[in-house]
Design a protein around this motif. Structure first.
Motif, PDB file in Angstrom:
ATOM      1  N   LYS A  47       0.837  -1.204   0.000  1.00 45.21           N
ATOM      2  CA  LYS A  47       0.000   0.000   0.000  1.00 45.21           C
ATOM      3  C   LYS A  47       0.871   1.254   0.000  1.00 45.21           C
ATOM      4  N   GLN A  48       1.924   1.244   0.815  1.00 48.98           N
ATOM      5  CA  GLN A  48       2.833   2.392   0.851  1.00 48.98           C
ATOM      6  C   GLN A  48       3.518   2.582  -0.508  1.00 48.98           C
ATOM      7  N   LYS A  49       3.946   1.466  -1.099  1.00 50.09           N
ATOM      8  CA  LYS A  49       4.651   1.547  -2.378  1.00 50.09           C
ATOM      9  C   LYS A  49       3.742   2.094  -3.481  1.00 50.09           C
ATOM     10  N   ALA A  50       2.497   1.657  -3.482  1.00 49.72           N
ATOM     11  CA  ALA A  50       1.550   2.116  -4.512  1.00 49.72           C
ATOM     12  C   ALA A  50       1.323   3.617  -4.400  1.00 49.72           C
ATOM     13  N   LEU A  51       1.190   4.083  -3.160  1.00 51.21           N
ATOM     14  CA  LEU A  51       0.968   5.509  -2.948  1.00 51.21           C
ATOM     15  C   LEU A  51       2.179   6.323  -3.396  1.00 51.21           C
ATOM     16  N   LEU A  52       3.377   5.850  -3.072  1.00 51.94           N
ATOM     17  CA  LEU A  52       4.596   6.584  -3.450  1.00 51.94           C
ATOM     18  C   LEU A  52       4.789   6.576  -4.961  1.00 51.94           C
ATOM     19  N   LEU A  53       4.529   5.421  -5.602  1.00 49.68           N
ATOM     20  CA  LEU A  53       4.642   5.355  -7.063  1.00 49.68           C
ATOM     21  C   LEU A  53       3.752   6.395  -7.740  1.00 49.68           C
ATOM     22  N   LYS A  54       2.565   6.507  -7.248  1.00 45.06           N
ATOM     23  CA  LYS A  54       1.608   7.460  -7.811  1.00 45.06           C
ATOM     24  C   LYS A  54       2.136   8.886  -7.707  1.00 45.06           C
ATOM     25  N   ARG A  55       2.672   9.219  -6.538  1.00 44.29           N
ATOM     26  CA  ARG A  55       3.165  10.578  -6.319  1.00 44.29           C
ATOM     27  C   ARG A  55       4.432  10.867  -7.132  1.00 44.29           C
ATOM     28  N   LEU A  56       5.357   9.914  -7.182  1.00 47.94           N
ATOM     29  CA  LEU A  56       6.609  10.117  -7.922  1.00 47.94           C
ATOM     30  C   LEU A  56       6.349  10.237  -9.427  1.00 47.94           C
ATOM     31  N   ASN A  57       5.485   9.380  -9.968  1.00 48.12           N
ATOM     32  CA  ASN A  57       5.198   9.443 -11.408  1.00 48.12           C
ATOM     33  C   ASN A  57       4.529  10.762 -11.786  1.00 48.12           C
ATOM     34  N   LYS A  58       3.718  11.268 -10.890  1.00 56.20           N
ATOM     35  CA  LYS A  58       3.038  12.546 -11.156  1.00 56.20           C
ATOM     36  C   LYS A  58       4.058  13.687 -11.218  1.00 56.20           C
TER      37      LYS A  58
END
Length: 676
Positions: A601-612
């Motif tokens: 869950k943490q990784k998914a949230l961070l991926l979303k923010r970094l890609n943005k």
């Protein structure tokens, strides 16, 4: 032949009735050969760089004769040379030298009220200002050679107009002579000349005994030139410089220094360069107060009076001759045995011109003493050591010879080379240390400091002279103090802005530290403000629209005081014990749980923010590939991801943007190492 009314000019023109035999010095013939060969090879715009006293006029007088013999002419046609000068003294010297070589040469002057008869002349010495109004008389048909004396002036609009008008087809050879083939206003001499075909400088001329030995002394008059205005020519503005140099204290130092050196060396003929007319007159009065026979020449001194003063000076009737910008060029006074430089300059060429006035050979002297009055700490001021290639020399000189300065340069160069080798060895050790540093810290930790690259890392290991040391230097700036503190602190600090940091305490409660820069009395002061932020319960946030309630802990200009108050606050919170849910406050970035793998869950949230944030980069070259972001997130620890998510909650862009740059740096570094 032209008849002139001016007594001095007439005497110079017609005093010599017999040709004077003169054997060219070896370098003078080499310079002539270089010019002849270049012209024969089709290079028509050339320069000769020769130190003052090297005999430029002798060279081009003989050069005219040699080019004349190589240029085919119809019977009765003359080989005609136009020599461009910009001062009366240069015209007189040129005419006199030409007449010394042969009374058969028909040499005429185009200057002021004196008009030459072009068709009768073999050599025409013309002032540029006069020629501008008489260009109709000259063209490529009646001029075979153009020589420009003091050719560093040749890119001035007046020179360009004269040469381009006469040499409209570009077939006339144009040869420039100067002691200083450089300009301080960045105008390219390539506009006028294609190639400098020969060079011989002051140092080389002294070593070969074509010029007299120079003794160089520097006198620190404790002036600060940092606030002196600089002109478009990249040298000091004279009115601004005069305010600093023309003072009772400095002028007294100049006179007393002269008196001391006169007694030691029996000085007879001293030339002084001042800043402006006011400075000239003030200094002249100071010298006279001490019984010294001093005179001065300025731009407003009448010609007859100027000639009288120069003649008296040459005949040792005047001890000190003071000027401002008059005798930098076109001055042949070989008996000068001392030059006082009371006019600091940023111009290398001007300094060379001033020094060169005293280095001509003369039977009355063995050397010339050059005394430079300037503050030793003034960056950008050109001095004698600068001319020798010794930059940033802050010591004083005492009657140093060229040989001694050269020895000093060799010693400094040797020390620099030794430091370069030592630096290389230290750098290799620091690379290993930096590798350890990268291994010890995760990518997001690196965003805390100002040295996420090896080059920046090395800055923390440079001494006051800029050399590397294996011992980390004591932090001297606030930025260095911040870097060291945040990396060594046990708290999980994150950077949320360029001058803002924070770390999470528990349940979104956190500490923030800000740095503000305020200016007072033109002095910038840094203020640190530490605050603790407590998150309101959800229901209260919904009702009030406020998420955090801040409380100021400290406001100070002392970074370590702010850090100390923060640590005291955390310590007091820990001493109060568990909260109502039994949670023990543990704010430590080395806690075991931080090394565990992050949750999906943490990784998914961070991926979303970094890609943005990555997609916001305008240049594709600045963006990371998706696979590189995926790889970073895949291996991230729970402690690091907690820090990143916490930081991006406070500042959605800044910390993530810095993190992406660090990731990119590490990837590029690893790729480079793989190819080595």
């Amino acid at each position: 032949m032209i008849k002139v009314g001016l007594e001095t000019l007439s005497r110079l023109l017609f005093a010599r009735e017999v040709s004077t035999q003169y054997k060219l010095r070896n370098y003078q013939q080499v310079a002539i050969d270089k010019c002849v060969d270049s012209i024969a090879n089709g290079i028509k715009k050339i320069g000769v760089s020769l130190a003052t006293g090297g005999g430029k006029t002798v060279i081009f007088t003989n050069l005219i004769d040699q080019l004349k013999s190589r240029t085919p002419k119809n019977e009765g046609d003359k080989f005609r040379t136009l020599i461009l000068v910009h001062r009366r003294e240069l015209a007189l010297q040129t005419i006199n030298t030409i007449k010394n070589f042969s009374h058969d040469i028909n040499a005429q002057v185009e200057m002021g009220k004196y008009h030459c008869e072009v068709e009768q002349a073999d050599v025409i010495v013309g002032s540029v200002q006069s020629l501008l109004n008489r260009l109709a008389k000259y063209n490529e048909k009646n001029i075979d050679l153009i020589i420009i004396d003091e050719a560093h002036h040749a890119v001035a609009k007046s020179y360009i107009k004269v040469v381009d008008t006469i040499n409209s087809n570009g077939k006339i050879p144009v040869i420039g002579f100067s002691a200083t083939f450089e300009r301080n206003d960045n105008k390219a001499l390539s506009v006028m000349f294609d190639e400098i075909v020969y060079h011989k400088g002051i140092v080389e001329m002294i070593k070969e005994n074509w010029l007299c030995e120079g003794l160089f002394t520097s006198v620190n008059v404790d002036v600060n030139l940092d606030d002196v205005e600089v002109s478009s020519c990249n040298d000091f503005k004279l009115d601004s410089l005069s305010k600093v140099m023309n003072t009772e204290k400095i002028n007294n130092i100049v006179v007393r220094t002269y008196l001391e050196e006169r007694q030691k060396e029996n000085l007879k003929s001293t030339l002084l360069f001042a800043v402006d007319v006011a400075h000239v007159k003030y200094l002249c009065e100071e010298f006279r107060k001490f019984g010294i026979n001093a005179e001065y020449v300025t731009g407003t001194t009448k010609v007859a009076e100027r000639d009288r003063i120069i003649n008296d000076f040459k005949n040792f009737k005047i001890e000190v001759l003071i000027n401002c910008g008059i005798f930098t060029e076109g001055t042949d006074i070989p008996n000068i045995d001392c030059v006082l430089l009371c006019r600091p300059t940023k111009s290398r060429s001007l300094l060379v011109q001033m020094i060169g006035r005293g280095l001509r050979l003369h039977h009355s002297k063995k050397h010339c003493h050059i005394i430079d009055f300037v503050g030793v700490e003034n960056v950008g001021v050109v001095s004698v050591p600068t001319l020798m290639g010794i930059d940033n020399f802050n010591d004083e000189l005492e009657a140093a010879t060229i040989s001694e300065l050269n020895t000093l340069k060799l010693q400094i160069d040797k020390e620099k080379q030794e430091m370069v080798l030592k630096n290389a060895a230290v750098e290799d050790s620091l690379k290993a240390k930096y590798n350890d540093y990268l291994e010890e810290h995760n990518d997001f930790d690196l965003t805390l400091t100002s040295y996420p690259s090896f080059e920046d890392f090395c800055e923390a290991y440079k001494d006051s002279n800029g050399y590397l040391s294996l011992t980390e230097k004591e932090p001297i700036s606030n930025t260095e103090r911040e870097n060291q503190y945040f990396m060594k602190s046990s708290y999980p600090w994150v950077k949320t802005a360029n001058t803002a940091w924070a770390f999470s305490i528990h349940n979104n409660h956190h500490i923030r530290l800000y740095k503000e820069t305020k200016e007072k009395d033109n002095v910038a002061k840094e203020i640190y403000i530490a605050k603790i932020y407590r998150e309101l319960p959800f229901a209260m946030r919904e009702e009030s629209g406020i998420r955090f309630i801040p409380r100021e802990l400290v406001k100070t200009n002392d970074f370590f005081k702010a850090a100390g108050i923060i640590e005291q606050t955390i310590s007091e919170m820990q001493m109060r014990g568990n909260d109502d849910k039994g949670y023990t406050l543990n704010v430590n970035k080395f806690s075991p749980w931080r090394k565990l793998q992050a949750t999906p869950k943490q990784k998914a949230l961070l991926l979303k923010r970094l890609n943005k944030v990555n997609s916001l980069e305008k240049k594709e070259s600045d963006r990371l590939e998706k696979k590189d972001i995926d790889n970073y997130v895949e291996h991230i620890s729970k402690g690091e991801i907690s820090n990143v998510l916490f930081a991006s909650t406070i500042a959605p862009i800044y910390p993530l943007k810095r993190l992406l740059k660090v990731i990119k740096y590490r990837i590029n570094r690893e790729r480079i190492q793989a190819f080595q």
